[in-house]
Scaffold this motif. Structure first.
Motif, PDB file in Angstrom:
ATOM      1  N   ALA A 145      25.763  17.325  23.075  1.00 33.06           N
ATOM      2  CA  ALA A 145      25.486  18.687  23.540  1.00 33.06           C
ATOM      3  C   ALA A 145      23.994  18.943  23.730  1.00 33.06           C
ATOM      4  O   ALA A 145      23.586  20.083  23.989  1.00 33.06           O
ATOM      5  CB  ALA A 145      26.062  19.696  22.542  1.00 33.06           C
ATOM      6  N   GLY A 146      23.188  17.887  23.611  1.00 37.77           N
ATOM      7  CA  GLY A 146      21.760  18.027  23.886  1.00 37.77           C
ATOM      8  C   GLY A 146      20.889  18.273  22.674  1.00 37.77           C
ATOM      9  O   GLY A 146      19.704  18.594  22.817  1.00 37.77           O
ATOM     10  N   PHE A 147      21.444  18.101  21.468  1.00 44.79           N
ATOM     11  CA  PHE A 147      20.660  18.290  20.248  1.00 44.79           C
ATOM     12  C   PHE A 147      19.939  16.990  19.885  1.00 44.79           C
ATOM     13  O   PHE A 147      20.522  15.904  19.948  1.00 44.79           O
ATOM     14  CB  PHE A 147      21.559  18.699  19.076  1.00 44.79           C
ATOM     15  N   GLU A 148      18.679  17.114  19.516  1.00 48.48           N
ATOM     16  CA  GLU A 148      17.928  15.982  18.978  1.00 48.48           C
ATOM     17  C   GLU A 148      18.299  15.819  17.508  1.00 48.48           C
ATOM     18  O   GLU A 148      18.292  16.782  16.748  1.00 48.48           O
ATOM     19  CB  GLU A 148      16.430  16.239  19.113  1.00 48.48           C
ATOM     20  N   ILE A 149      18.645  14.616  17.080  1.00 49.53           N
ATOM     21  CA  ILE A 149      19.028  14.366  15.691  1.00 49.53           C
ATOM     22  C   ILE A 149      17.771  14.011  14.901  1.00 49.53           C
ATOM     23  O   ILE A 149      17.047  13.073  15.254  1.00 49.53           O
ATOM     24  CB  ILE A 149      20.058  13.217  15.589  1.00 49.53           C
ATOM     25  N   VAL A 150      17.493  14.781  13.837  1.00 45.88           N
ATOM     26  CA  VAL A 150      16.271  14.565  13.061  1.00 45.88           C
ATOM     27  C   VAL A 150      16.610  14.337  11.595  1.00 45.88           C
ATOM     28  O   VAL A 150      17.642  14.802  11.093  1.00 45.88           O
ATOM     29  CB  VAL A 150      15.293  15.754  13.200  1.00 45.88           C
ATOM     30  N   PHE A 151      15.721  13.625  10.917  1.00 47.91           N
ATOM     31  CA  PHE A 151      15.864  13.335   9.496  1.00 47.91           C
ATOM     32  C   PHE A 151      14.634  13.917   8.805  1.00 47.91           C
ATOM     33  O   PHE A 151      13.564  13.292   8.818  1.00 47.91           O
ATOM     34  CB  PHE A 151      15.984  11.833   9.268  1.00 47.91           C
ATOM     35  N   ALA A 152      14.781  15.098   8.232  1.00 49.77           N
ATOM     36  CA  ALA A 152      13.631  15.836   7.713  1.00 49.77           C
ATOM     37  C   ALA A 152      12.867  15.054   6.653  1.00 49.77           C
ATOM     38  O   ALA A 152      11.637  15.152   6.559  1.00 49.77           O
ATOM     39  CB  ALA A 152      14.089  17.181   7.147  1.00 49.77           C
ATOM     40  N   GLU A 153      13.584  14.260   5.846  1.00 55.08           N
ATOM     41  CA  GLU A 153      12.917  13.542   4.758  1.00 55.08           C
ATOM     42  C   GLU A 153      11.963  12.459   5.259  1.00 55.08           C
ATOM     43  O   GLU A 153      11.125  11.955   4.498  1.00 55.08           O
ATOM     44  CB  GLU A 153      13.949  12.931   3.801  1.00 55.08           C
ATOM     45  N   THR A 154      12.060  12.084   6.539  1.00 60.54           N
ATOM     46  CA  THR A 154      11.165  11.071   7.104  1.00 60.54           C
ATOM     47  C   THR A 154       9.923  11.689   7.735  1.00 60.54           C
ATOM     48  O   THR A 154       9.030  10.953   8.178  1.00 60.54           O
ATOM     49  CB  THR A 154      11.895  10.233   8.175  1.00 60.54           C
ATOM     50  N   LEU A 155       9.867  13.015   7.784  1.00 58.78           N
ATOM     51  CA  LEU A 155       8.752  13.720   8.427  1.00 58.78           C
ATOM     52  C   LEU A 155       7.752  14.236   7.397  1.00 58.78           C
ATOM     53  O   LEU A 155       8.130  14.627   6.300  1.00 58.78           O
ATOM     54  CB  LEU A 155       9.283  14.904   9.242  1.00 58.78           C
ATOM     55  N   SER A 156       6.502  14.236   7.764  1.00 59.79           N
ATOM     56  CA  SER A 156       5.492  14.853   6.901  1.00 59.79           C
ATOM     57  C   SER A 156       5.712  16.366   6.888  1.00 59.79           C
ATOM     58  O   SER A 156       6.446  16.909   7.722  1.00 59.79           O
ATOM     59  CB  SER A 156       4.089  14.536   7.409  1.00 59.79           C
ATOM     60  N   TYR A 157       5.046  17.034   5.962  1.00 53.51           N
ATOM     61  CA  TYR A 157       5.164  18.493   5.901  1.00 53.51           C
ATOM     62  C   TYR A 157       4.684  19.129   7.203  1.00 53.51           C
ATOM     63  O   TYR A 157       5.347  20.018   7.752  1.00 53.51           O
ATOM     64  CB  TYR A 157       4.349  19.019   4.718  1.00 53.51           C
ATOM     65  N   ILE A 158       3.554  18.667   7.720  1.00 51.72           N
ATOM     66  CA  ILE A 158       3.005  19.228   8.954  1.00 51.72           C
ATOM     67  C   ILE A 158       3.957  18.981  10.115  1.00 51.72           C
ATOM     68  O   ILE A 158       4.187  19.874  10.950  1.00 51.72           O
ATOM     69  CB  ILE A 158       1.617  18.626   9.280  1.00 51.72           C
ATOM     70  N   GLU A 159       4.542  17.802  10.183  1.00 49.66           N
ATOM     71  CA  GLU A 159       5.494  17.489  11.255  1.00 49.66           C
ATOM     72  C   GLU A 159       6.724  18.389  11.191  1.00 49.66           C
ATOM     73  O   GLU A 159       7.277  18.771  12.235  1.00 49.66           O
ATOM     74  CB  GLU A 159       5.917  16.027  11.166  1.00 49.66           C
ATOM     75  N   GLN A 160       7.146  18.761   9.988  1.00 48.58           N
ATOM     76  CA  GLN A 160       8.291  19.665   9.850  1.00 48.58           C
ATOM     77  C   GLN A 160       7.944  21.063  10.354  1.00 48.58           C
ATOM     78  O   GLN A 160       8.755  21.707  11.034  1.00 48.58           O
ATOM     79  CB  GLN A 160       8.746  19.704   8.393  1.00 48.58           C
ATOM     80  N   ILE A 161       6.753  21.531  10.052  1.00 51.82           N
ATOM     81  CA  ILE A 161       6.317  22.840  10.573  1.00 51.82           C
ATOM     82  C   ILE A 161       6.332  22.816  12.101  1.00 51.82           C
ATOM     83  O   ILE A 161       6.872  23.724  12.752  1.00 51.82           O
ATOM     84  CB  ILE A 161       4.893  23.188  10.087  1.00 51.82           C
ATOM     85  N   GLU A 162       5.750  21.777  12.674  1.00 55.00           N
ATOM     86  CA  GLU A 162       5.657  21.675  14.134  1.00 55.00           C
ATOM     87  C   GLU A 162       7.036  21.594  14.774  1.00 55.00           C
ATOM     88  O   GLU A 162       7.310  22.253  15.792  1.00 55.00           O
ATOM     89  CB  GLU A 162       4.812  20.458  14.499  1.00 55.00           C
TER      90      GLU A 162
END
Length: 252
Positions: A145-162
Motif C-alpha cells: 500500500a506504499g508504506f515504508e517499513i522501518v525498524f526504529a531500534e536501528t535508527l539514531s535518536y536524531i534519525e527518528q525525529i527526522e
C-alpha cells in the motif's frame, strides 16, 4: 527500570527537566541519571539534546547518593510502569501534561523536518518483543500500500525525529517507538495496533495534545501472558486490508 525505556525516559523523566531549568536556584546543579542509560546510544543522544549543559552524574544500580540539595519535579504524566494485573489499568492512567510534550519538542525542534506525504509502518520483527504474531503477513500488505517499513531500534535518536516529522502517516503496534509522535506535525495520521480491552490510550492522548489524528486497530489476542506486555495478537489479512483502506482515506 523506566530509565532504559524510550517512552518512560522521554515523557516521564526528561519532559520535567525544562521545569527545573526555569528555577534560578537550580543553576549549575547536576542531574542524576541511571547508569544503564549509557547502554543505549539513542538514550544518550536524547539526553544530550534535552539537557542544557548540566553535568550528568550516572548512578550505578544499587548505589545511594548523598546530596545537599535535591530538586525533584512533580510528575506530569501518569501511566503505570509494566502493569502486572489486568485489573489495574484504567482510562485515567493515560493522562499527561501538554507542557511536558512541549518541553521535549522545544529542544528537539532544530531536528524536526518539513512534512511530506511519506507513509511509514513501524516493524518490531527485529525486536525481542514481537507483539503482532503475524506481523510479517501484515507488513507485506502495508508495503504493497506504499508504506515504508522501518525498524526504529536501528535508527539514531536524531534519525527518528527526522523520520517521524517527515511523515504524513505512521502505523505500528503499541510500543515505545510511537513515542516519536512527539515530533509529528499537526494533522499527521497515526495508526496504533492494540487490543481495545487493554484501555491503553496513552498514544491517542499524546496524538490529541499534538493535533494528530489517531486510528486504532483492534487485533485479536491469541496468547495471554502473565501481563499484557507478554500477550500476542493477530490481525487477519482481511481486517488489515480494511484498516489500511480507512487510514489511507484519513491521509487524503
Amino acid at each position: 527500570t523506566a530509565a532504559v525505556n524510550y517512552y518512560h525516559f522521554t515523557v516521564e523523566i526528561l519532559s520535567r527537566l525544562e521545569y527545573v531549568n526555569q528555577l534560578a536556584e537550580a543553576d549549575g546543579i547536576p542531574i542524576l541519571v541511571d547508569e544503564e542509560v549509557r547502554m543505549y546510544s539513542q538514550l544518550e543522544q536524547l539526553l544530550k539534546v534535552i539537557n542544557l549543559n548540566r553535568e550528568v552524574i550516572y548512578v550505578p544500580s544499587g548505589i545511594r547518593i548523598r546530596v545537599k540539595l535535591l530538586i525533584q519535579p512533580s510528575m506530569n504524566t501518569w501511566m503505570p510502569f509494566n502493569v502486572k494485573s489486568r485489573e489495574m489499568f484504567q482510562i485515567s492512567d493515560n493522562l499527561m501534561a501538554k507542557s511536558g510534550l512541549e518541553n521535549i519538542r522545544l529542544h528537539a525542534k532544530k531536528y524536526i523536518k518539513k512534512q511530506t506525504m511519506k507513509k511509514i509502518f513501524i516493524s518490531r520483527t527485529k525486536s525481542n518483543a514481537l507483539r503482532v504474531a503475524n506481523e510479517s503477513a501484515i507488513t507485506r500488505l502495508f508495503s504493497a500500500a506504499g508504506f515504508e517499513i522501518v525498524f526504529a531500534e536501528t535508527l539514531s535518536y536524531i534519525e527518528q525525529i527526522e523520520l517521524f516529522s517527515n511523515a504524513k502517516c505512521i502505523v505500528g503496534a503499541s510500543g515505545a517507538a510511537l513515542t516519536n509522535i512527539l515530533y509529528c506535525h499537526p494533522g499527521t495520521v497515526v495508526g496504533c495496533i492494540v487490543p481495545k480491552e487493554y484501555d491503553f490510550w496513552i498514544y491517542s492522548t499524546m496524538a490529541y495534545l499534538l493535533g494528530c489524528n489517531l486510528l486504532f486497530a483492534n487485533p485479536d489476542i491469541i496468547y495471554r501472558g502473565t501481563c499484557i506486555g507478554e500477550d500476542k495478537y493477530e490481525m487477519s489479512e482481511k481486517q488489515c486490508e480494511k484498516y489500511i483502506e480507512e487510514i489511507l482515506k484519513m491521509c487524503m
